[in-house]
Design an enzyme around this catalytic site. Structure first.
Site, PDB file in Angstrom:
ATOM      1  CD  GLU A 161      24.722  -6.139-101.155  1.00  0.00           C
ATOM      2  OE1 GLU A 161      24.250  -6.368-100.018  1.00  0.00           O
ATOM      3  OE2 GLU A 161      24.044  -6.225-102.187  1.00  0.00           O
ATOM      4  NE  ARG A 206      27.847   2.068-114.851  1.00  0.00           N
ATOM      5  CZ  ARG A 206      27.906   0.959-115.592  1.00  0.00           C
ATOM      6  NH1 ARG A 206      27.088  -0.045-115.371  1.00  0.00           N
ATOM      7  NH2 ARG A 206      28.794   0.858-116.551  1.00  0.00           N
ATOM      8  CG  HIS A 217      31.621   2.517-111.712  1.00  0.00           C
ATOM      9  ND1 HIS A 217      32.915   2.051-111.663  1.00  0.00           N
ATOM     10  CD2 HIS A 217      31.018   1.878-112.734  1.00  0.00           C
ATOM     11  CE1 HIS A 217      33.085   1.137-112.606  1.00  0.00           C
ATOM     12  NE2 HIS A 217      31.955   1.021-113.270  1.00  0.00           N
ATOM     13  CG  ASP A 277      12.891 -10.856 -97.160  1.00  0.00           C
ATOM     14  OD1 ASP A 277      11.999 -10.996 -97.985  1.00  0.00           O
ATOM     15  OD2 ASP A 277      13.781  -9.989 -97.234  1.00  0.00           O
TER      16      ASP A 277
HETATM   17  O1  R1P Z   1      18.656  -3.759 -99.106  1.00  0.00           O
HETATM   18  P1  R1P Z   1      20.067  -3.897 -99.609  1.00  0.00           P
HETATM   19  O2  R1P Z   1      20.999  -2.997 -98.923  1.00  0.00           O
HETATM   20  O3  R1P Z   1      20.157  -3.798-101.125  1.00  0.00           O
HETATM   21  O4  R1P Z   1      20.532  -5.402 -99.225  1.00  0.00           O
HETATM   22  C1  R1P Z   1      19.875  -6.604 -99.571  1.00  0.00           C
HETATM   23  O5  R1P Z   1      18.818  -6.430-100.506  1.00  0.00           O
HETATM   24  C2  R1P Z   1      19.220  -6.829-101.826  1.00  0.00           C
HETATM   25  C3  R1P Z   1      18.359  -7.979-102.260  1.00  0.00           C
HETATM   26  O6  R1P Z   1      17.005  -7.653-102.205  1.00  0.00           O
HETATM   27  C4  R1P Z   1      20.686  -7.220-101.713  1.00  0.00           C
HETATM   28  O7  R1P Z   1      21.481  -6.117-102.070  1.00  0.00           O
HETATM   29  C5  R1P Z   1      20.796  -7.589-100.253  1.00  0.00           C
HETATM   30  O8  R1P Z   1      22.076  -7.568 -99.695  1.00  0.00           O
HETATM   31  O1  URA Z   2      19.840 -10.811 -99.582  1.00  0.00           O
HETATM   32  C1  URA Z   2      18.728 -10.778 -99.041  1.00  0.00           C
HETATM   33  C2  URA Z   2      18.153  -9.567 -98.577  1.00  0.00           C
HETATM   34  C3  URA Z   2      16.915  -9.603 -98.003  1.00  0.00           C
HETATM   35  N1  URA Z   2      16.276 -10.778 -97.928  1.00  0.00           N
HETATM   36  C4  URA Z   2      16.818 -11.928 -98.363  1.00  0.00           C
HETATM   37  O2  URA Z   2      16.184 -12.983 -98.280  1.00  0.00           O
HETATM   38  N2  URA Z   2      18.032 -11.901 -98.906  1.00  0.00           N
END
Ligand code: R1P
Ligand code: URA
Length: 236
Positions: free
Chosen positions: A182, A43, A4, A205
């Protein structure tokens, strides 16, 4: 090349920043690294290597969710010899005293993922935690830069859109600050293969208050977290 990641041996530094968003990886490389070169477009999950304060650092997108992050962490460690992985992600806060753009240094990740239940035959609730040395360096670095950082635990969730807000309230009662997707897998993979991992998050958020940043802000503006991550990476 791994399955990957399209890099040749030696093209990825031992220290890697891992945003979920590959375009955040591009922004980090272009904004913070010198002589950054793209080593993988497989990818569309972009990866770059450059230097930061004279030290080689890579930035690799890891995608959204634990299956994707596990693939990149596994290949970085086992196929490219990466020893330090610092996730630079976004999250949704679930406690009242966090505001949009606050930075969290994650010390541990609860999860609703079944990945570790599979690893331990459902018999153990494994506790995925950050590397203490990286966490300590990140906190010290943030203090030196006068960037407020909240240290605490988060939930690594499989669902971005949950219909169990009641569980988020309960987690907040138990001190969990925010939700992302993650870190439990990253900490577990690093532990399994004797690498060091840390997660830094910016609050994008507020889940309870319904506050949000834009996708452009998530991609290109969370600089405080990146500066802490880079200073930590080159000290590791
Ligand atoms: O902004 P990243 O690093 O992607 O992390 C957050 O944003 C994504 C979701 O919008 C998910 O991967 C979450 O863990
Ligand atoms: O996983 C996430 C990342 C940003 N905001 C969320 O609400 N959830």
């Amino acid at each position: 090349m791994s399955v990957h990641i399209g890099a040749n041996p030696g093209e990825i530094a031992p220290r890697v920043l891992m945003p979920g968003d590959p375009l955040r990886a591009k922004w980090i490389a272009e904004t913070f690294l010198q002589d950054a070169k793209c080593y993988s477009t497989v990818r569309g999950m972009l990866g770059f290597t450059g230097t930061y304060r004279g030290v080689e650092v890579s930035v690799q997108g890891s995608g959204m969710g634990m299956p994707s992050a596990t693939i990149y962490a596994h290949e970085l460690i086992n196929e490219y010899g990466v020893t330090t992985l610092i996730r630079v992600g976004t999250c949704g806060a679930i406690v009242d005293d966090l505001q949009l753009r606050d930075v969290i240094a994650v010390n541990g990740a609860s999860t609703d993922s079944s990945m570790n239940r599979q690893r331990f035959d459902g018999l153990i609730d494994y506790a995925p935690v950050a590397d203490f040395g990286l966490l300590r360096t990140a906190v010290t670095t943030a203090e030196e830069r006068d960037i407020p950082v909240r240290v605490g635990p988060i939930l690594a969730a499989d669902l971005f859109y949950t219909d169990r807000m009641d569980l988020y309230d309960r987690l907040a009662d138990y001190g969990v600050l925010a939700v992302e997707m993650e870190s439990a897998a990253l900490f577990t993979t690093a532990a399994r293969y004797r690498a060091k991992a840390l997660t830094l998050l910016t609050v994008s958020d507020h889940i309870k208050r319904g506050e949000k940043t834009t996708s452009q802000e998530r991609e290109q503006t969370f600089s405080a977290m990146i500066e802490i991550a880079l200073d930590t990476a080159i000290t590791a």
